[in-house]
Design an enzyme around this catalytic site. Structure first.
Site, mmCIF file in Angstrom:
data_model
loop_
_atom_site.group_PDB
_atom_site.id
_atom_site.type_symbol
_atom_site.label_atom_id
_atom_site.label_comp_id
_atom_site.label_asym_id
_atom_site.label_seq_id
_atom_site.Cartn_x
_atom_site.Cartn_y
_atom_site.Cartn_z
ATOM 1 N N LYS A 250 21.930 4.552 31.345
ATOM 2 C CA LYS A 250 21.319 5.052 32.578
ATOM 3 C C LYS A 250 20.436 3.982 33.210
ATOM 4 O O LYS A 250 19.777 3.234 32.489
ATOM 5 C CB LYS A 250 20.420 6.260 32.260
ATOM 6 N N ARG A 324 28.080 17.934 26.875
ATOM 7 C CA ARG A 324 29.211 18.855 26.760
ATOM 8 C C ARG A 324 30.008 18.617 25.489
ATOM 9 O O ARG A 324 30.669 19.519 24.987
ATOM 10 C CB ARG A 324 30.091 18.748 28.015
HETATM 11 N N1 BES Z 1 21.233 14.869 30.609
HETATM 12 C C1 BES Z 1 22.078 14.441 31.667
HETATM 13 C C2 BES Z 1 22.025 15.339 32.878
HETATM 14 C C3 BES Z 1 20.739 15.404 33.643
HETATM 15 C C4 BES Z 1 20.300 14.325 34.366
HETATM 16 C C5 BES Z 1 20.063 16.584 33.684
HETATM 17 C C6 BES Z 1 19.149 14.420 35.092
HETATM 18 C C7 BES Z 1 18.917 16.683 34.422
HETATM 19 C C8 BES Z 1 18.450 15.602 35.121
HETATM 20 C C9 BES Z 1 23.520 14.404 31.212
HETATM 21 O O1 BES Z 1 23.734 14.079 29.891
HETATM 22 C C10 BES Z 1 24.210 13.418 32.068
HETATM 23 O O2 BES Z 1 23.841 12.270 31.986
HETATM 24 N N2 BES Z 1 25.176 13.845 32.877
HETATM 25 C C11 BES Z 1 25.877 12.997 33.749
HETATM 26 C C12 BES Z 1 27.334 13.355 33.674
HETATM 27 C C13 BES Z 1 28.246 12.376 34.339
HETATM 28 C C14 BES Z 1 28.243 11.082 33.590
HETATM 29 C C15 BES Z 1 29.624 12.958 34.414
HETATM 30 C C16 BES Z 1 25.360 13.205 35.163
HETATM 31 O O3 BES Z 1 25.078 14.347 35.554
HETATM 32 O O4 BES Z 1 25.200 12.223 35.874
HETATM 33 MN MN MN Z 2 23.830 12.004 29.582
#
Ligand code: BES
Ligand code: MN
Ligand code: ZN
Length: 471
Positions: A250, A324
């Site tokens: 990230k 997921r």
């Molecule tokens: N934990 C994150 C989602 C998240 C981010 C929740 C910010 C609340 C605030 C999750 O694991 C994630 O990184 N999801 C990605 C999925 C994508 C790579 C398909 C997302 O939402 O960007």
């Molecule tokens: Mn994530």
């Protein structure tokens, strides 16, 4: 398993509540112009004072009225005229607005129980690293309000907030397990945990794959409580202690808040605490896959194909969609039990926030009547959620050329929906399955919700189970 009856510790009132206090200052809820009538009850000096202050009874504002000695004789609190979504929950502002002391609700409160709950929830502080020696604001429990059930709910919410607010250096997979263990002890529940490489042996390949790069071992936490013949209700919570994104790392701004990525686990534990404290006649199970999505030589990679407990092969499109994966293995286990109801909570997608913002988590279920009930109860208990569709047309977005399924869609459309559709593949036998894509965080304080961690949908869950299975 020991039965919980009679073994539950004696309920105590939350420190923000008191049984009685002869000198408690009355707090009067006013709406619009009726504040002047309320003020007049305390003499013309009080009324003049309110006028001189230009008080208008506006939503969420309060005014302390003096007696002739300059002591506070009463407080006016504006409930507004229904223009704000908060309603009686606005009482959650009182602990911030009032000086230290003891108070009681006087006239004008349409829902005293909700006002008391909001007051207590509004008194939360995260104190782990910074003591504050502030004198408390306390509220007398009004007649007809069950101070103990309010306290049990508040205690559970505060536990959830503390878990989320605690940074990842002090809240790893082991600490999440410890929290579950403390809760199990308190309510004489059974706890079983599978850790590290034992996850492979026991067939949780995706929980292992996501968590194996961390020095802190991944695990599956399994808590069971209640009589075996009661309806089976299983809560599942995403327990990612910290989400770096893995090899799909990230960017800095997105990683900053990722201590909260165990918000689903905190919500499941908070809801479980409420359900057990209320001694609801359910056979409760809580499943928490707890991992750290870290980066090391053993990290899983984009392009990998993972085995899953269900037997489906899963192509990894992005290691940042880790939630997921661990949930799918836990959900598959939940499903094997054929429960009446599975409730799942996860800080799963940024897309859910883009769609509905931080205060209104989307949820998914195939059962229209249940969805309607959940929306209504959420509104009623001020724990709102909004239904989004499990849109069948989008299932093909998860097609993979080389595996049974891809866990992310290639286009980036409908991110929260495609995550829910992926998970749906792992649940077949549960009678009802509800998935909440929560934010788990309050970005700026609101009534009854301090800035920081929030176990969204926990109180709603209690309300739902009370409505379905309550005595
Ligand atoms: N934990 C994150 C989602 C998240 C981010 C929740 C910010 C609340 C605030 C999750 O694991 C994630 O990184 N999801 C990605 C999925 C994508 C790579 C398909 C997302 O939402 O960007
Ligand atoms: Mn994530
Ligand atoms: Zn995550």
């Amino acid at each position: 398993m020991r039965t919980p009856q009679g073994l539950v510790s004696t309920p105590v009132l939350h420190p923000a509540l008191i049984e009685s206090a002869s000198a408690a200052i009355p707090v009067i809820a006013v709406q619009g112009q009726n504040w002047s009538i309320a003020a007049a009850r305390f003499g013309s000096l009080a009324e003049q004072f309110a006028k001189a202050q230009d008080y208008s009874g506006k939503d969420g504002t309060c005014l302390c009225l003096p007696d002739s000695n300059g002591q506070i004789i009463a407080v006016l609190f504006g409930l507004g005229e229904g223009t704000s979504e908060d309603g009686v929950f606005a009482a959650g502002r009182l602990p911030q607005l009032l000086p230290a002391g003891q108070y009681r609700l006087d006239s004008g409160w349409p829902d005293p129980e909700m006002a008391v709950l909001a007051f207590v929830l509004g008194s939360y502080r995260f104190k782990r690293y910074k003591q504050n020696n502030e004198q408390p604001r306390q509220l007398v429990v009004p007649d007809g309000v069950d101070g103990h059930s309010v306290s049990a709910i508040a205690k559970a919410v505060f536990m959830g907030r503390d878990l989320i607010n605690t940074p990842a250096n002090d809240m790893g997979p082991q600490d999440i397990e410890d929290a579950a263990c403390a809760l199990a002890d308190q309510f004489c529940a059974k706890l079983c945990v599978i850790r590290g490489d034992d996850l492979l042996e026991a067939n949780y390949p995706m929980i292992h794959a996501v968590g194996r790069a961390s020095t802190r071992a991944p695990r599956l936490i399994d808590l069971v409580w209640g009589q075996a013949n009661h309806p089976k209700v299983t809560l599942i919570g995403k327990g990612v202690a910290f989400d770096t994104g893995g090899l799909n790392i990230k960017p800095d701004a997105s990683m900053l808040l990722m201590k909260k990525d165990m918000g689903g686990a905190a919500t499941a534990l908070a809801a479980a605490s409420m359900i057990m404290a209320a001694n609801l006649p359910v056979r409760l199970r809580v499943l928490i896959p707890a991992v750290e999505n870290a980066i090391s030589g053993s990290a899983f990679r984009p392009g990998d194909v993972l085995a899953s407990r269900k037997g489906l092969s899963v192509e990894i499109g992005n290691t940042d969609a880790e939630g997921r994966l661990i949930l799918a293995d836990a959900l598959c286990l939940a499903d094997e039990d054929k429960p009446e109801l599975v409730m799942q909570y996860a800080t799963l997608t940024g897309a859910a926030r883009v769609a509905l913002g931080p205060d209104l988590p989307p949820f998914y279920t195939k059962n229209d009547a249940l969805a309607e009930q959940i929306m209504q109860l959420g509104r009623k208990v001020h724990d709102p959620v909004w239904r989004l569709p499990l849109w069948n047309r989008y299932r093909t977005m998860l097609d993979s050329r080389i595996a049974d399924i891809n866990h992310v869609s290639s286009g980036g459309f409908a991110g929260s929906i495609t995550a829910a559709l992926f998970l749906d593949r792992f649940c077949e036998q549960a009678k009802d399955y509800v998935h909440f894509d929560i934010f788990g965080w309050t970005p700026t304080a609101r009534p009854g919700r301090s800035e920081g961690g929030e176990p969204q949908a926990a109180r709603l869950t209690l309300a739902l189970l009370q409505a379905r299975y309550g005595h």
